[in-house]
Write a protein that holds these residues in place. Structure first.
Motif, PDB file in Angstrom:
ATOM      1  N   TYR A  45      45.223  53.005  52.572  1.00  0.00           N
ATOM      2  CA  TYR A  45      46.075  53.937  53.301  1.00  0.00           C
ATOM      3  C   TYR A  45      46.137  55.298  52.599  1.00  0.00           C
ATOM      4  N   ALA A  46      46.435  55.270  51.296  1.00  0.00           N
ATOM      5  CA  ALA A  46      46.577  56.522  50.548  1.00  0.00           C
ATOM      6  C   ALA A  46      45.245  57.269  50.463  1.00  0.00           C
ATOM      7  N   THR A  47      44.156  56.508  50.273  1.00  0.00           N
ATOM      8  CA  THR A  47      42.844  57.156  50.163  1.00  0.00           C
ATOM      9  C   THR A  47      42.462  57.838  51.476  1.00  0.00           C
ATOM     10  N   LEU A  48      42.664  57.138  52.589  1.00  0.00           N
ATOM     11  CA  LEU A  48      42.324  57.729  53.886  1.00  0.00           C
ATOM     12  C   LEU A  48      43.169  58.967  54.157  1.00  0.00           C
ATOM     13  N   LEU A  49      44.466  58.883  53.814  1.00  0.00           N
ATOM     14  CA  LEU A  49      45.336  60.055  54.014  1.00  0.00           C
ATOM     15  C   LEU A  49      44.835  61.234  53.192  1.00  0.00           C
ATOM     16  N   ALA A  76      44.841  50.388  57.381  1.00  0.00           N
ATOM     17  CA  ALA A  76      45.564  49.554  56.421  1.00  0.00           C
ATOM     18  C   ALA A  76      45.896  48.204  57.046  1.00  0.00           C
ATOM     19  N   ILE A  77      46.376  48.240  58.298  1.00  0.00           N
ATOM     20  CA  ILE A  77      46.743  46.977  58.948  1.00  0.00           C
ATOM     21  C   ILE A  77      45.501  46.129  59.190  1.00  0.00           C
ATOM     22  N   ALA A  78      44.400  46.791  59.565  1.00  0.00           N
ATOM     23  CA  ALA A  78      43.157  46.040  59.785  1.00  0.00           C
ATOM     24  C   ALA A  78      42.698  45.371  58.501  1.00  0.00           C
ATOM     25  N   VAL A  79      42.774  46.107  57.379  1.00  0.00           N
ATOM     26  CA  VAL A  79      42.358  45.520  56.095  1.00  0.00           C
ATOM     27  C   VAL A  79      43.251  44.342  55.734  1.00  0.00           C
ATOM     28  N   GLY A  80      44.572  44.556  55.873  1.00  0.00           N
ATOM     29  CA  GLY A  80      45.514  43.481  55.533  1.00  0.00           C
ATOM     30  C   GLY A  80      45.244  42.230  56.332  1.00  0.00           C
ATOM     31  N   GLY A 122      48.920  38.544  55.915  1.00  0.00           N
ATOM     32  CA  GLY A 122      48.138  39.759  55.683  1.00  0.00           C
ATOM     33  C   GLY A 122      48.761  40.964  56.373  1.00  0.00           C
ATOM     34  N   PHE A 123      49.275  40.750  57.573  1.00  0.00           N
ATOM     35  CA  PHE A 123      49.947  41.831  58.297  1.00  0.00           C
ATOM     36  C   PHE A 123      51.177  42.298  57.519  1.00  0.00           C
ATOM     37  N   CYS A 124      51.952  41.344  57.011  1.00  0.00           N
ATOM     38  CA  CYS A 124      53.133  41.695  56.210  1.00  0.00           C
ATOM     39  C   CYS A 124      52.722  42.517  54.987  1.00  0.00           C
ATOM     40  N   ALA A 125      51.623  42.127  54.360  1.00  0.00           N
ATOM     41  CA  ALA A 125      51.144  42.875  53.191  1.00  0.00           C
ATOM     42  C   ALA A 125      50.843  44.318  53.582  1.00  0.00           C
ATOM     43  N   ALA A 126      50.235  44.504  54.762  1.00  0.00           N
ATOM     44  CA  ALA A 126      49.905  45.860  55.208  1.00  0.00           C
ATOM     45  C   ALA A 126      51.165  46.679  55.472  1.00  0.00           C
ATOM     46  N   VAL A 127      52.146  46.058  56.129  1.00  0.00           N
ATOM     47  CA  VAL A 127      53.407  46.775  56.396  1.00  0.00           C
ATOM     48  C   VAL A 127      54.072  47.157  55.079  1.00  0.00           C
ATOM     49  N   ALA A 128      54.113  46.183  54.144  1.00  0.00           N
ATOM     50  CA  ALA A 128      54.725  46.461  52.841  1.00  0.00           C
ATOM     51  C   ALA A 128      53.987  47.581  52.119  1.00  0.00           C
ATOM     52  N   SER A 129      52.676  47.652  52.326  1.00  0.00           N
ATOM     53  CA  SER A 129      51.895  48.681  51.626  1.00  0.00           C
ATOM     54  C   SER A 129      52.316  50.073  52.092  1.00  0.00           C
ATOM     55  N   ILE A 130      52.604  50.210  53.394  1.00  0.00           N
ATOM     56  CA  ILE A 130      53.030  51.526  53.892  1.00  0.00           C
ATOM     57  C   ILE A 130      54.399  51.871  53.303  1.00  0.00           C
TER      58      ILE A 130
END
Lengths: 343, 327
Positions: free
Chosen positions: A108-112, A125-129, A245-253
């Motif tokens: 997420y941070a890299t793409l931004l 990010a969600i797709a990766v998670g 995995g989805f939860c991990a992506a949400v938490a990452s944001i």
């Protein structure tokens, strides 16, 4: 209290020894469970009296904010434990969840920072998670690898990919969405706190308010019976890993918004996530993992750290007290389970 | 008829592949790195792998092999490593002799093991949660003892130098740490696979209820299991400190996931997926060789982790997937 009295009366009026016994056991279990909750309450009461500013709205919202990341991750872990069963070595567990969050945050941070917009970056990010979650699902359901092992291998892959992507550095990030999450507020409650509240409401509604959630418990509790009843066990178990995995992506944001960056070392959260998901079982009547229980234990862990901070106790104590509390609560729980007889 | 014979032949080939997937992977990896890197198969490099990447992890994994055989798990092995390392270094730094240092270090690990044993056998806490709790407490203890994680370095005192020398010398041409590993591995092998205690441990792992009704004193044997595991981890802690002449707080946790991985990779050798000393050692060697090989081929540290994850995943997938297909 009235419920226990009722149980007692039913047992006596039936005049069946077995019924009375089971009511007595249930009463014992209830006392023990209330005891564990009372221990939590006592600690909270201590903070309320002695920690300056503990009960101020500002502070409580602050705790909810700080708990958001742990909470979202713990929901993913809880779902996996519900669907996979709570056996220690064979049951459901997702050791890769914290590393997965780190990887998603890095993506997420890299793409931004490369100039892609919020929409694409969040989507990626969600797709990766979810892809990491799907990998876990394939390993556990498709190949039949023990969850503990499969997710351990995936942990290494995810952590390694995060390191390769960021070269173990902090990747700064800013975007309208992050700005909103950091400084936005609604009804006097900040956006991060709202994120936890909304996410909690959805998870509790889905797992505890729908037939789907009930079937998930059936799959985890007794896979053979669930299969005999016509449920697709592989589908439900796979679903929990992808959800994790989805939860991990949400938490990452959320974590990128809190730190305005993706930072290395997110893997350290794993043990706290496990502790929160497992500690939550004490809040349920049958000592099974529940979303509500997980939320309470996440908030409890957050309040504990916060109370210590306000009391000026060194933060080095927090882990130890958390560990001691887990042991206390679980010892009480296993005692109650023992008095209930074998499950 | 011919079709079914053909099928059963296929099944047995699959069964064979499943059973020996770890060995096949191991051989393939060694051959690959031997071709890819000229330095890989040199004695100097293999010596380096053995001393730096194998010994300490293997000793921790031996302890976990005992625990996992009994049907449990020990997440606090890192704490045992750290506590032994901390007390050992503190005693040496305070001027005590090496014998006192080793005794103190092993004593600290022993306390961790006894704590685990009490929690699991007396308070009936599941091994996973009990050792998770001890892990948290151990982390706090170290932070409090070192004001937040300051390393302790051994200045060159007599005992410190002596230990460092021992860690770096060779006995009959074999490095001392390797000798320690061989002795411990043989001992654990005999204990686990050739003794009454070992049979009890295996029985508890296979059928805890049956073990109990058969008159095995489960609490006593289980306590022994956890104490042994902590002591073995303690040995690693002392070796670690002797090698790097310091104690770095919270460094033991790095062993945990690798040791669990190695032990479970080893279980793929047995048909019933039982852990064994030989399997565990093979798992440790596999991880160490891949790490070293990837380094020699020129992959950086970050890619190594990805490589190990992918490789472990593939080995597990081959073993579990082929076996499932064979049944």
């Amino acid at each position: 209290m009235s419920a226990t009295v009722l149980h007692g009366e039913v047992g006596v009026s039936d005049e069946k020894q077995a019924a009375a016994k089971s009511a007595g056991r249930r009463f014992g279990a209830l006392v023990v469970r209330l005891g564990a909750i009372a221990a939590f309450a006592a600690i909270m009461a201590y903070f309320v009296v002695f920690a300056p500013g503990f009960t101020s709205t500002f502070n409580l919202i602050n705790v909810v904010e700080q708990s958001a990341i742990l909470g979202v991750l713990a929901y993913g872990m809880t779902a996996v434990i519900i669907g996979g069963g709570s056996d220690v070595t064979e049951g459901g567990i997702d050791l890769s969840i914290a590393a997965n969050m780190g990887l998603c945050a890095a993506v997420y941070a890299t793409l931004l920072s490369m100039g892609y917009g919020d929409f694409l970056s969040v989507l990626a990010a969600i797709a990766v998670g979810m892809a990491v979650g799907a990998l876990n699902a394939i390993a556990v359901v498709g190949l039949g690898i023990l969850p503990l092992l499969a997710t351990l291998a995936v942990l290494n892959v995810a952590a390694g990919m995060e390191l390769t992507l960021t070269q173990n550095t902090v990747v700064g990030a800013s975007s309208p969405l992050l700005g909103l999450l950091v400084s936005g507020s609604f009804l006097g409650i900040s956006a991060l706190a709202w994120a936890l509240i909304v996410f909690s409401a959805i998870m509790i509604a889905v797992i505890h308010g729908t037939a789907f959630g009930l079937r998930l418990y059936a799959v985890g509790g007794h896979p053979e019976a669930a299969r005999a009843a016509g449920l697709s066990v592989p589908f439900y178990v796979s679903f929990t890993y992808v959800l994790s995995g989805f939860c991990a992506a949400v938490a990452s944001i959320l974590t990128v918004s809190r730190l305005s960056a993706s930072t290395p070392g997110s893997g350290e959260l794993l043990l706290s996530v496990l502790a929160a998901a497992l500690l939550g079982t004490v809040f349920s009547r049958r000592f099974v993992p529940t979303m509500g229980g997980t939320l309470l234990s996440v908030l409890f862990i957050g309040l504990l750290a916060n109370g210590f901070q306000l009391l000026n106790v060194s933060s080095y104590w927090v882990n130890g007290v958390q560990g001691a509390l887990i042991l206390l609560v679980v010892a009480i729980t296993s005692f109650a389970r023992g008095s209930e007889g074998s499950r | 008829m011919s079709v079914s014979a053909n099928d059963s032949a296929k099944v047995s080939v699959r069964g064979f592949l499943a059973k020996y997937s770890v060995l096949i992977a191991f051989a393939a990896i060694v051959i690959f790195f031997a071709i890819a890197s000229p330095t890989f198969l040199t004695p100097a490099n293999l010596f380096n792998v053995l001393v730096n990447n194998v010994v300490m992890l293997a000793i921790v994994a031996l302890g976990l092999t005992i625990v996992i055989s009994s049907g449990g798990i020990d997440l606090s092995v890192g704490v045992s490593v750290d506590m032994a390392s901390m007390i050992f270094v503190m005693l040496l730094a305070a001027g005590y002799s090496g014998v006192v240092g080793v005794a103190g270090g092993l004593g600290a690990a022993l306390i961790v093991g006894i704590l685990n044993a009490i929690l699991i056998t007396r308070l009936n806490i599941s091994p996973f949660l009990a050792t998770l709790g001890v892990l948290f407490i151990g982390q706090s203890t170290q932070q409090l003892a070192t004001s937040g994680g300051q390393p302790i370095y051994l200045t060159s005192g007599y005992a410190a130098d002596q230990f460092n020398a021992i860690a770096r010398t060779a006995l009959l041409g074999i490095p001392t740490p390797v000798v320690v590993l061989i002795v411990l591995a043989v001992a654990v092998h005999l204990l686990l696979h050739r003794s009454v205690f070992g049979r009890y441990v295996q029985a508890m792992g296979a059928q805890p209820g049956v073990a109990w009704y058969s008159g095995i004193r489960v609490p006593r044997e289980l306590s022994m299991v956890h104490v042994l595991c902590a002591l073995l981890a303690g040995v690693t802690g002392i070796l670690l400190s002797a090698t790097v002449k310091s104690y770095v707080p919270l460094s033991g946790n790095a062993f945990l996931l690798d040791a669990i991985g190695a032990t479970f990779i080893g279980t793929t050798l047995s048909h019933e997926r039982k852990p064994s000393v030989i399997g565990t050692l093979l798992g440790v060697l596999l991880l160490a060789i891949v790490k070293n090989g990837l380094l020699l081929v020129g992959w950086n540290f970050y890619w190594q982790q990805v490589g190990i994850g992918v490789l472990v995943f593939l080995v597990l997938a081959a073993s579990f997937g082929l076996r499932r297909a064979a049944h």
